[in-house]
Design an enzyme around this catalytic site. Structure first.
Site, PDB file in Angstrom:
ATOM      1  N   THR A 184       2.666 -22.041   4.577  1.00 17.67           N
ATOM      2  CA  THR A 184       4.088 -21.948   4.922  1.00 17.67           C
ATOM      3  C   THR A 184       4.311 -22.800   6.180  1.00 17.67           C
ATOM      4  O   THR A 184       4.483 -24.006   6.073  1.00 17.67           O
ATOM      5  CB  THR A 184       4.532 -20.488   5.156  1.00 17.67           C
ATOM      6  OG1 THR A 184       3.696 -19.894   6.139  1.00 17.67           O
ATOM      7  CG2 THR A 184       4.455 -19.688   3.865  1.00 17.67           C
ATOM      8  N   LYS A 197      -4.143 -18.742   4.251  1.00 20.16           N
ATOM      9  CA  LYS A 197      -2.960 -19.203   4.979  1.00 20.16           C
ATOM     10  C   LYS A 197      -2.644 -18.171   6.056  1.00 20.16           C
ATOM     11  O   LYS A 197      -2.947 -16.994   5.894  1.00 20.16           O
ATOM     12  CB  LYS A 197      -1.769 -19.414   4.043  1.00 20.16           C
ATOM     13  CG  LYS A 197      -1.157 -18.217   3.398  1.00 20.16           C
ATOM     14  CD  LYS A 197      -0.081 -17.521   4.168  1.00 20.16           C
ATOM     15  CE  LYS A 197       0.826 -18.487   4.872  1.00 20.16           C
ATOM     16  NZ  LYS A 197       1.796 -17.719   5.724  1.00 20.16           N
ATOM     17  N   THR A 253      -2.777  -9.362   7.522  1.00 19.29           N
ATOM     18  CA  THR A 253      -2.543 -10.482   8.422  1.00 19.29           C
ATOM     19  C   THR A 253      -2.379 -11.822   7.738  1.00 19.29           C
ATOM     20  O   THR A 253      -2.078 -12.775   8.421  1.00 19.29           O
ATOM     21  CB  THR A 253      -3.661 -10.632   9.477  1.00 19.29           C
ATOM     22  OG1 THR A 253      -4.814 -11.222   8.903  1.00 19.29           O
ATOM     23  CG2 THR A 253      -4.025  -9.302  10.071  1.00 19.29           C
ATOM     24  N   GLU A 261       1.476 -20.080  14.845  1.00 20.20           N
ATOM     25  CA  GLU A 261       2.745 -20.790  14.990  1.00 20.20           C
ATOM     26  C   GLU A 261       2.958 -21.279  16.419  1.00 20.20           C
ATOM     27  O   GLU A 261       2.966 -20.491  17.354  1.00 20.20           O
ATOM     28  CB  GLU A 261       3.906 -19.908  14.543  1.00 20.20           C
ATOM     29  CG  GLU A 261       4.019 -19.887  13.036  1.00 20.20           C
ATOM     30  CD  GLU A 261       5.078 -18.927  12.529  1.00 20.20           C
ATOM     31  OE1 GLU A 261       5.469 -19.072  11.364  1.00 20.20           O
ATOM     32  OE2 GLU A 261       5.496 -18.042  13.286  1.00 20.20           O
ATOM     33  N   ASN A 315      10.402 -19.560  15.091  1.00 20.05           N
ATOM     34  CA  ASN A 315      10.812 -18.260  14.581  1.00 20.05           C
ATOM     35  C   ASN A 315      12.253 -17.898  14.876  1.00 20.05           C
ATOM     36  O   ASN A 315      12.775 -16.924  14.361  1.00 20.05           O
ATOM     37  CB  ASN A 315       9.866 -17.179  15.079  1.00 20.05           C
ATOM     38  CG  ASN A 315       8.563 -17.253  14.340  1.00 20.05           C
ATOM     39  OD1 ASN A 315       8.539 -17.070  13.126  1.00 20.05           O
ATOM     40  ND2 ASN A 315       7.498 -17.577  15.046  1.00 20.05           N
ATOM     41  N   THR A 330      16.888 -19.651   7.908  1.00 15.46           N
ATOM     42  CA  THR A 330      18.027 -20.492   7.536  1.00 15.46           C
ATOM     43  C   THR A 330      17.682 -21.975   7.596  1.00 15.46           C
ATOM     44  O   THR A 330      16.588 -22.348   7.966  1.00 15.46           O
ATOM     45  CB  THR A 330      19.198 -20.197   8.477  1.00 15.46           C
ATOM     46  OG1 THR A 330      18.717 -20.137   9.818  1.00 15.46           O
ATOM     47  CG2 THR A 330      19.816 -18.869   8.123  1.00 15.46           C
TER      48      THR A 330
END
Lengths: 418, 418
Positions: free
Chosen positions: B171, B197, B208, B291, B413, B418
């Site tokens: 992702t 992932k 997780t 991230e 995040n 959107t």
């Protein structure tokens, strides 16, 4: 300031110095920064019943351990606190520094060291500059000077000095957190005052911050401790900023009885309610002023099987990095809200959850509904955002408060120590 | 790729398709983005023993519930997974979508639906575009085509297709996470392959993330499940990115026995060790690819009273927003490290803690030591940072992995949905 709707008490000026027989002041001791109030002194002209609630962190700051010892007899007459140095994790010198702070305050105020409670906030692991902090304490006590007993300051001066105490416990806080209120009773008026600091390292598990409350009500030590515990549970312990429970957190409550009023029956109920509302107001200010925050979050959970379940869910949502960043981004990502409820370890039926953002229903029966992105956006673009979870598991409820997670939080905390 | 020092196995190419009798591929189904692999299909030409470990989140994604059902007989022959949509919290249509995914895969591959395991990752609360995902599955199965059994792809093609499967489950991941290795045994060679992932919504409590492992070793279902549980405990469950435990997390492990080798005695010990090292390698890649991460954190706790205490402390430090931002800011703020250990709820004596950043001792006996800020800065300016806590409470140890908390995490995040 306006009174709480339908409540018998009202908000007044004066902060932590408002109750009779109390006075407070702040001084600049250059502990970490110049031109910043960093030593606070709160004093009661008579011995007060004293109660405290403390961090559950296994690593406890030196002043916290000393304060717990000094509370053994449930009596105290002064609180001395500093910002700019947490006096935590420095070993023997830390214990000594805390003791010296109590002794100097005691000697200046003509008390026993055991009647002085000590609190510190700031960077961990750096030795306290003892000379500076004690100079600050001495200066603060001298501020009281002839006024010990509160007679020679004008009302306005008293308010201003108490305000300095509120300033002196701030670290990265941007809002001063001080309130006062009064409750008229048959035999007199009870006052309640308080200050708090929060901002970072804030996570439910008592402490989460510093809070000092004063009242001139006549209460037993046991009453005071129980009232403080109950109030902290629904206020300070329901705030989360970053999930980090500090080594220094404490809330102290002094009751010196100077109003001459022992609240009983309805008055006791009103007083209890006033203390809770008071603590919630301070707690909400802490959430609103979370490090780097641009949004204030209120998460309300209703219809839970038990209070504990409701509390767990509300706090889990409020503390989720993904919910917090979504709120920062004004993104109606309700899936993250339900997800955070799911890992809260609370009992609930995910298939019966309804979620509102403000007054916009975004999920029902555990799944998304068609909602207007525009209406949701309108809610999320506000500075205050309310998230409501309606469960169908029981009658219990809880509310937690927090803030969004922003670039500014990262900036503040990426470079705090140096 | 080099072999693990002194280990009897070695790293090889081929990812999740490396073990005999397995093949894997990925296709582009435009579930959320164009030109991105988003459907992965893993297939064993014979029924395989199958084991799974799943999220402890109370809110479970629809495919996860289906997969748990399909694992009831501990047999499976295919895994189908997609990115771009979590298929979570959408009610009835979500259950149906997961079932359709299994049925289509089964029908294309000539299997029973019960032998297909399904996993999804992506945004929560949005209905799965069933037509697109099923088209993707059909295309993936057609990729196998005449190659079912793995005969007609060249070795290079097999590797490339397996790589597509690794791409298809990503992702916000920026690193492809796929490995393979082989263990020579007396009666043949055992292979192990896997993909994973991670990136966001990563917090210890199994799940997780998604992880799919394949092996051609001959194992019983019970052996496989126990081995997976043990391996996940020291790997995937020791990774934290943001403290959010997802609704979709799972690690699946298929063993099809095609090597003909049943590892026993020393070979079983070596195989167990290989699986653990393999899972740890995947887990570390997930942490490294958190991230917005700019730093990879390894937190090692030794001398703990029990493994559970060591694990709690290591994970608590790894998950602390304040430690993570300090690492981002390259600030040797060891007080936050000790503080995070303190609220981990582990048993330990704070007065006996020694802390190292890399090889620089920053605290001893629970308090700071004079260390060179320059040396500490040199450690913290590296991309990989190791934090070591030496306790004196016992013999147990644990290691956790994570990453720093950065502006980029907030950016990613704040605007994911959107």
């Amino acid at each position: 300031m306006c009174s709480e709707k339908n409540s018998p008490w009202k908000w007044i000026d004066g902060g932590v110095g408002a109750p009779q027989g109390f006075q407070a002041t702040g001084t600049m001791a250059e502990i970490k920064y110049k031109d910043k109030y960093d030593v606070a002194l709160i004093y009661s002209r008579v011995p007060a019943q004293a109660a405290g609630v403390f961090t559950r962190n296994k690593v406890k700051a030196h002043p916290l351990l000393l304060t717990q010892k000094h509370l053994a007899n449930s009596l105290a007459q002064a609180i001395v606190a500093n910002s700019g140095n947490a006096n935590a994790c420095v070993g023997e010198p830390g214990d000594r520094a805390a003791e010296v702070m109590a002794k100097i305050a005691a000697s200046e105020l003509g008390l026993k060291a055991e009647d002085v409670l000590v609190a510190s906030t700031g960077v961990i692991g750096v030795e306290m500059p003892v000379e500076r902090v004690t100079q600050g304490i001495t200066k603060a006590a001298q501020d009281f000077g002839a006024t010990k007993g509160g007679q020679s300051w004008t009302a306005q001066e008293k308010i201003e000095h108490a305000h300095q105490a509120a300033l002196a416990i701030m670290t990265t806080d941007t809002l001063v957190k001080e309130f006062a209120c009064e409750l008229p009773c048959r035999n007199g008026v009870i006052h309640l005052g308080g200050i708090a600091k929060g901002s970072g390292m804030i996570h439910p598990n008592m402490g989460t911050m510093l809070g000092f409350l004063t009242t001139d009500a006549k209460l037993s030590a046991a009453q005071l401790q129980e009232l403080l515990r109950q109030s902290v549970d629904v206020s300070f312990n329901m705030v989360t900023v970053d999930g980090d429970t500090s080594t220094n957190d404490m809330v102290l409550f002094l009751a010196n009885g100077e109003s001459g009023v022992t609240p009983e029956g309805e008055e006791w109920a009103a007083f209890q309610e006033m203390v809770k509302v008071f603590c919630i107001r301070l707690a909400k200010e802490i959430a609103r002023d979370g490090e780097g925050a641009t949004k204030f979050l209120e998460v309300q959970v209703t219809g839970a099987e038990s209070s504990e379940d409701a509390r767990r869910i509300a706090k889990s949502i409020c503390g989720s990095s993904l919910v917090k960043t979504a709120m920062f981004g004004e993104d109606a990502n309700w899936g993250r809200i339900l997800c955070a409820a799911g890992y809260s370890e609370a009992r609930f039926d995910p298939a019966k959850v309804t979620i509102y953002l403000g007054d916009v229903q975004v999920a029902k029966n555990g799944k998304g509904v068609n909602f207007s992105e525009e209406e949701a956006k309108a809610v999320l673009s506000q500075k205050d955002i309310k998230i409501s979870l309606l469960l169908e598991d029981g009658e219990a409820e809880a509310t937690a408060w927090g803030c969004d997670l922003t670039h500014e939080y990262v900036t503040i905390n990426g470079d705090y120590r140096t």
